[in-house]
Design an enzyme around this catalytic site. Structure first.
Site, PDB file in Angstrom:
ATOM      1  CG  HIS A  58     -17.124 -21.124  -5.317  1.00 21.67           C
ATOM      2  ND1 HIS A  58     -17.632 -20.069  -4.734  1.00 21.67           N
ATOM      3  CD2 HIS A  58     -16.336 -20.707  -6.363  1.00 21.67           C
ATOM      4  CE1 HIS A  58     -16.796 -18.996  -4.995  1.00 21.67           C
ATOM      5  NE2 HIS A  58     -16.239 -19.354  -6.092  1.00 21.67           N
ATOM      6  CB  SER A  59     -18.686 -20.305  -9.440  1.00 24.06           C
ATOM      7  OG  SER A  59     -18.676 -19.416 -10.565  1.00 24.06           O
ATOM      8  CG  MET A  60     -21.536 -24.249 -13.354  1.00 23.93           C
ATOM      9  SD  MET A  60     -20.718 -25.013 -14.815  1.00 23.93           S
ATOM     10  CE  MET A  60     -19.936 -26.328 -13.923  1.00 23.93           C
ATOM     11  CB  SER A 102     -19.797 -20.481  -2.061  1.00 28.94           C
ATOM     12  OG  SER A 102     -18.802 -20.012  -2.467  1.00 28.94           O
TER      13      SER A 102
END
Length: 252
Positions: free
Chosen positions: A96-98, A123
Site C-alpha cells: 500500500h502507498s510507498m 494499493s
C-alpha cells in the site's frame, strides 16, 4: 541453532500466525511510516492456508534504533536479499502507498534472478513512472503531522501523543524521502500480473495515474476502484481481502 542470517531475517520478516508447510506465500509491504503490524488482520484472515509475511523496515517499532533506509532502490535491494533466501513457492505481493512501489521494485529485482511473484497487488499508489513534485520530507515536524492528518492514515489519539510521535516522525521522514525521491524508468516492466486498487478520492493518486500501472507489466492487469481516500483499504477491508484471496487461489 540460530545463525546470524536467521537473526537478520527475523528483523525483516514477521510471521504472526503459523501456516501449512505447502501454503502459498503472501508478502505485505507497509506504507510510509507504517510497520509490519499493520497487516496483522490480513495474517489472521489468511493463515494457515497462506504463509503471510509482513515486512518490518528499519527505523520503526522494535527496529527504531536502526537508521531508516531513505532510498527506495536500496530498500528494495535489501528486501530482495531476504526473500531470495526463502524456499521457492507460489508468492503474491501486496503493498500500500510507498509499499506498492516497493513491491513493484522488489518484484522486478526478483524476476531478474528468476524468482518473482506471480502477482503484485498495488494499493493506493500511482504508477511507478508517474511523477509529482512532492517535498513532505523537507517539512518541519508539524508539516509532516499535517500531512498525516490530511491522509487520515493515523488515529487521532496517536497524533495527540507526543511520545509516540517522537518515535514515529524519523521513520515517516525517512520513508517520505525514499518515496518522494524515487524514480522509475518508463520502460521498466515485470512479467507478473498487476492488480491496482485505488480510492476514487485519493489526493495522491488519480484514476488516470493508477491506470498507467498497465504500462509496467507484460502480464495481466486489473484496476479496482473503491469509494474513499488514500486509506480506502481500512473502510473496505473485506473487499480488499477478497482481492487478496483471489490472487492467492490456485491458478485454474
Amino acid at each position: 541453532m540460530t545463525t546470524a542470517a536467521d537473526e537478520i531475517a527475523a528483523r525483516w520478516l514477521r510471521r504472526y500466525h503459523p501456516a501449512h508447510a505447502d501454503a502459498v506465500r503472501l508478502v505485505c509491504f507497509p506504507h510510509a511510516g507504517g510497520s509490519a503490524s499493520f497487516y496483522h488482520p490480513v495474517s489472521a484472515r489468511f493463515a494457515p492456508s497462506a504463509e503471510v509475511i509482513s515486512l518490518q523496515y528499519p527505523g520503526r517499532q522494535d527496529r527504531r534504533k536502526e537508521p531508516c533506509v531513505a532510498d527506495l532502490g536500496t530498500l528494495a535491494d535489501q528486501i530482495t536479499e531476504q526473500l531470495l533466501a526463502l524456499d521457492d513457492r507460489p508468492t503474491v505481493f501486496f503493498g500500500h502507498s510507498m509499499g506498492a512501489a516497493l513491491a513493484f521494485e522488489t518484484a522486478w529485482r526478483l524476476e531478474q534472478k528468476g524468482a518473482g511473484p506471480r502477482e503484485v497487488l498495488a494499493s493506493g499508489r500511482r504508477a511507478p513512472s508517474t511523477t509529482r513534485a512532492e517535498e513532505v520530507h523537507l517539512r518541519d515536524d508539524d508539516g509532516i503531522v499535517a500531512e498525516m492528518k490530511r491522509l487520515n492514515g493515523t488515529a487521532a489519539g496517536v497524533l495527540g501523543d507526543e511520545e509516540i510521535l517522537r518515535m514515529a516522525l524519523p521513520a515517516l521522514r525517512g520513508d517520505y524521502r525514499a518515496i518522494e525521491t524515487y524514480s522509475c524508468p518508463a520502460d521498466r516492466r515485470v512479467a507478473c500480473d498487476i492488480t491496482v486498487l485505488t480510492g476514487d478520492d485519493d489526493p495522491l493518486t488519480t484514476i488516470a495515474e493508477a491506470e498507467r500501472w498497465q504500462d509496467h507489466t507484460t502480464g495481466g492487469y486489473r484496476l479496482r476502484t473503491y469509494a474513499g481516500g488514500h486509506f480506502f483499504l481500512v473502510q473496505h477491508l473485506a473487499a480488499v481481502q477478497s482481492e487478496i484471496a483471489r490472487a492467492l487461489a490456485p491458478a485454474s
